[in-house]
Each structure stands twice: as C-alpha cells, then as structure tokens.
Design an enzyme around this catalytic site. Structure first.
Site, PDB file in Angstrom:
ATOM      1  CG  LEU A 147      -1.734  -0.925   0.945  1.00 17.29           C
ATOM      2  CD1 LEU A 147      -2.298  -1.092   2.925  1.00 17.29           C
ATOM      3  CD2 LEU A 147      -3.356  -1.240   0.192  1.00 17.29           C
ATOM      4  CD  GLU A 152       9.125   0.735  -1.075  1.00 17.45           C
ATOM      5  OE1 GLU A 152       8.972   0.070  -1.655  1.00 17.45           O
ATOM      6  OE2 GLU A 152      10.254   0.006   0.085  1.00 17.45           O
ATOM      7  N   GLY A 153       7.707   4.410   2.581  1.00 19.61           N
ATOM      8  CA  GLY A 153       8.206   5.664   2.231  1.00 19.61           C
ATOM      9  C   GLY A 153       9.848   5.494   2.918  1.00 19.61           C
ATOM     10  CB  VAL A 181       7.401  -1.692   3.033  1.00 13.86           C
ATOM     11  CG1 VAL A 181       6.746  -2.117   2.061  1.00 13.86           C
ATOM     12  CG2 VAL A 181       8.825  -1.749   3.056  1.00 13.86           C
ATOM     13  CB  VAL A 182       1.763   0.473   4.346  1.00 13.96           C
ATOM     14  CG1 VAL A 182       0.632   0.152   5.071  1.00 13.96           C
ATOM     15  CG2 VAL A 182       3.077   1.409   5.471  1.00 13.96           C
ATOM     16  CG  ASP A 216       3.420  12.904   7.700  1.00 13.91           C
ATOM     17  OD1 ASP A 216       3.653  14.070   7.280  1.00 13.91           O
ATOM     18  OD2 ASP A 216       3.956  12.062   7.477  1.00 13.91           O
TER      19      ASP A 216
HETATM   20  P1  ADP Z   1       3.576   5.482   5.444  1.00 16.59           P
HETATM   21  O1  ADP Z   1       3.040   7.174   4.717  1.00 16.59           O
HETATM   22  O2  ADP Z   1       5.124   5.670   6.321  1.00 16.59           O
HETATM   23  O3  ADP Z   1       4.480   4.861   4.275  1.00 16.59           O
HETATM   24  P2  ADP Z   1       1.151   5.149   6.070  1.00 16.59           P
HETATM   25  O4  ADP Z   1       1.189   4.870   7.777  1.00 16.59           O
HETATM   26  O5  ADP Z   1       0.918   6.877   5.811  1.00 16.59           O
HETATM   27  O6  ADP Z   1       2.589   4.823   6.116  1.00 16.59           O
HETATM   28  O7  ADP Z   1       0.122   4.042   5.293  1.00 16.59           O
HETATM   29  C1  ADP Z   1       0.342   3.982   3.940  1.00 16.59           C
HETATM   30  C2  ADP Z   1      -0.813   3.714   3.208  1.00 16.59           C
HETATM   31  O8  ADP Z   1      -1.074   2.619   3.675  1.00 16.59           O
HETATM   32  C3  ADP Z   1      -1.544   5.139   3.473  1.00 16.59           C
HETATM   33  O9  ADP Z   1      -1.388   6.057   2.333  1.00 16.59           O
HETATM   34  C4  ADP Z   1      -2.945   4.315   3.371  1.00 16.59           C
HETATM   35  O10 ADP Z   1      -3.424   4.718   1.572  1.00 16.59           O
HETATM   36  C5  ADP Z   1      -2.492   2.688   3.599  1.00 16.59           C
HETATM   37  N1  ADP Z   1      -2.877   2.744   4.678  1.00 16.59           N
HETATM   38  C6  ADP Z   1      -2.537   2.987   6.078  1.00 16.59           C
HETATM   39  N2  ADP Z   1      -3.565   2.589   7.211  1.00 16.59           N
HETATM   40  C7  ADP Z   1      -4.337   2.105   6.581  1.00 16.59           C
HETATM   41  C8  ADP Z   1      -5.599   1.377   7.168  1.00 16.59           C
HETATM   42  N3  ADP Z   1      -5.278   1.463   8.863  1.00 16.59           N
HETATM   43  N4  ADP Z   1      -6.643   0.813   6.771  1.00 16.59           N
HETATM   44  C9  ADP Z   1      -6.424   0.926   4.990  1.00 16.59           C
HETATM   45  N5  ADP Z   1      -5.680   1.499   4.321  1.00 16.59           N
HETATM   46  C10 ADP Z   1      -4.374   2.422   5.257  1.00 16.59           C
END
Ligand code: ADP
Ligand code: MG
Length: 353
Positions: free
Chosen positions: A28, A30-31, A35-36, A168
């Site tokens: 979803l 990657e920063g 990674v998410v 943020d």
């Molecule tokens: P980062 O910005 O550090 O990569 P985030 O926590 O913002 O991490 O998550 C990255 C992306 O994943 C978000 O922009 C969103 O699209 C998705 N995401 C994060 N948490 C959730 C959640 N609880 N449910 C659905 N999507 C999510």
C-alpha cells in the site's frame, strides 16, 4: 502507575499476532522508514472477526509509532485507524524491524478522493451510502466539505486532548473508514507525546514541507530543553502554552481545507506554488487573496465563492487556521465551535429531498 498496570493487563488479554500468522498482500505504501502492506491473517482465533488488516514494517520510528498507537487505543480510539498489535520482529534479514497491525479501514485516503474530478461528491456518496439526486453547486459542495472538516477536527481534537501532536497531517494520512463512514487519522510515526516528551524534537526529514507550518525548524532548534529520549519528564505546561505545538497540525489542516475548497490547488505542484506565493505575502492569507483574486482562474474564483457563502464564514475559519504565528491559530476545539459548523452538514442534504 495504575494506568501502566491496566495497559499491560489489557495487552496480555488482547489478541496477539506473530510473523507466521500474517499473509502478505498488496503493497500500500513505501516510505523512507517503512513498508506498508494489506494482509490477511491465517489464525483460527483471528478469523472470528475476519476482514483484512494492514501491516507496517517499520525501521527507525517503529517504537515511537507503537507507543503512540497504544496511547491512542486507550485514550481516543475513534480518532485513528483501529490499531491491533505491534511487536519487534528479529528474524528478518534486514535486522530487527517493528511490525504494526491495524484493521484495514478502507480503500481510499482523502488524497485519493481529492484527485478525482468527482470530489467532493464522491465523499458525499461514501458518507451517505447513496448517490444524491440533487443539483450540483457550491452550496452543496460546501456542506460536504464542512462535514469532512468537522470529522477531521473532531479526530484531531481527540489527539490533541490526549497530548499528542501528529505533525504529518496531510490528505495521504487521512483514511476513509468504510465501517464508521468517517475520516480517521493514520501514520503516527512523526507524532510527539507532549506529556512525556517522547519524540518531542522532530527529525526534520519526518516533516512534509508541503503541509508544514512555518515554525517547522523553530520547534526543533528553539526548545533545546525539551526531552528527546523516552523518559518520563513531563514537559512543563508553561512551555507548552508558549509554544502551542498542537497548532502545527492546525496549519496543515487549514491547507487541506484550502485544497478542498479550491480545485486548482489539489495537485502537488499547485500546492507548492501556492506555498511560495503565501510565503511572499508573509503568510498573510488576506494579502494573498488581494494579489491572487484579480487574476484568478474560474477554478480559483470558485474557491473564494464557496468560502464566501453565509457571510464569508468559511473564509473566516480558514484564515484563523492558516496564520504565521502558532499562537494566533485557532485550536481544534475552538474550530469545532466556530460558526462555520452551525449549519447542519451533509445529513441535512438527505433530509432536504
Ligand atoms: P507511510 O506514509 O509511512 O508509508 P502510512 O501509515 O501512511 O505509512 O500508510 C501508507 C498507506 O497505506 C496510506 O497512505 C494508506 O493508503 C494505507 N493505509 C495505512 N493504514 C491503513 C488502514 N488502517 N486502512 C487502510 N489503508 C491504510
Ligand atoms: Mg503516510
């Protein structure tokens, strides 16, 4: 002390997860610090509630993010995506990482929704769960934006009342929860807990310059006495009153309000250009308006028209959020009590028919 015992006991009885329970799905995000993924859980006890989860494999700021999510879970759960569990995973090839799990709240962030030409009507459909057969126009758009703003400020007030500053706040970190039909805040990796001083001095690289208030560097250089290590030395309430660090989030929220009202400012490049213009006007929105309005495109003019409805009450709220001096910015609680929110929002639309 009692709070810590309670929190510990609660965590003991809460569903826990380990690496082998988790089946990775789509990536979803990657920063720089993690990674998410969307994931599912392969564990009989977890199947009862079912549904997908979100996993973040975090490096540097994982411990901070776990701390903040545990606090939110106990103090203001409805403000943020539902956090389930976090642990240190040592077996990975890259060394140790923190793994954090949340409920998958929905497909779209406010950023995704704002990129659509349908905005804000796509949000109206999500919140009301049906398509409204009403004439489109700035009055209807204003009611939708007002509803979104109320939800955002409500979530932010929850965080701030808990003593957490997010730092943020931006459309990419606002998720639409399909379950509660409300917007929730995510991504607490850059947050600060003012009560114990955790992560009070931000890493400049954590802050997004597109949404950061002008005091971004002041916060990290002019409060050298603020504790940066996770030690329980409560930050003096007097110092907090002087700095009002929560107003940093208010500025970012004001910029989101601006982007919702002005279609022409929803792209990154136009927001960056706007920031440059605002800086040239010494962060004075009224001065910016004076310079921009005479040569405004129809898209820009539409934003002014929307904010000028009801005697300019929207413009009044916006200008009380986007101000150079943190002290002069309205608080989240103050904003919720602003007359902009006196009119009924979106729900009134479905009653109107
Ligand atoms: P980062 O910005 O550090 O990569 P985030 O926590 O913002 O991490 O998550 C990255 C992306 O994943 C978000 O922009 C969103 O699209 C998705 N995401 C994060 N948490 C959730 C959640 N609880 N449910 C659905 N999507 C999510
Ligand atoms: Mg993010």
């Amino acid at each position: 002390y009692d709070m810590f015992v309670l929190a510990f006991v609660e965590r003991l009885f809460r569903a826990s997860y380990k690496k082998d329970d988790i089946v990775l799905g789509k990536k979803l995000g990657e920063g720089a610090f993690g990674v998410v993924y969307k994931v599912s859980v392969d564990k009989p006890s977890a199947k009862k509630r079912g549904g997908d989860l979100v996993l973040k494999k975090a490096t540097e700021y994982g411990a901070v993010e776990i701390w903040m999510n545990e606090r939110v879970r106990r103090a203001c759960a409805s403000s943020c995506a539902e956090y389930l569990y976090g642990f240190l995973e040592n077996s990975s090839k890259k060394g140790s990482e923190y793994w954090l799990l949340w409920r998958f709240e929905g497909e779209a962030t406010l950023y995704d929704l704002m990129q659509s030409r349908e905005f804000p009507y796509n949000v109206e459909t999500l919140i009301l769960g049906e398509v409204q057969d009403l004439p489109k126009g700035i009055e209807r758009e204003n009611r939708i934006i007002q509803t979104v703003m109320r939800q955002l400020l409500f979530a932010l007030d929850g965080l701030h009342s808990t003593g957490i500053v997010h730092r943020d706040i931006k459309p990419q970190n606002i998720i639409f929860s399909e379950g509660s039909k409300t917007f929730k805040i995510i991504d607490l990796g850059a947050a600060a807990d003012l009560r114990v001083g955790i992560n009070y001095i931000p890493n400049e690289f954590l802050l997004d310059p597109r949404y950061a208030a002008p005091e971004q560097y002041i916060m990290s250089t002019q409060t050298p006495s603020a504790p940066s290590a996770p030690v329980a030395t409560a930050l003096s309430p007097v110092l907090r009153q002087l700095n009002l660090p929560d107003r940093f989030d208010i500025y970012s929220t004001g910029l989101m309000f601006l982007q919702m009202a002005f279609p022409g400012l929803r792209t990154d490049s136009n927001l960056i250009q706007f920031n440059r213009q605002l800086k040239r006007c010494d962060y004075d929105l009224v001065a910016w308006r004076k310079s921009a309005e005479p040569r405004a495109s129809p898209e820009l003019r539409k934003g002014f028209e929307l904010l000028d409805l009801d005697g300019g009450i929207g413009w009044e709220l916006l200008t009380s959020m986007v101000r150079y001096k943190a002290r002069q910015r309205i608080s989240a609680k103050g904003a919720l009590a602003h007359p902009y929110f006196d009119k009924e929002g979106l729900l009134a639309l479905s009653v109107m028919q």
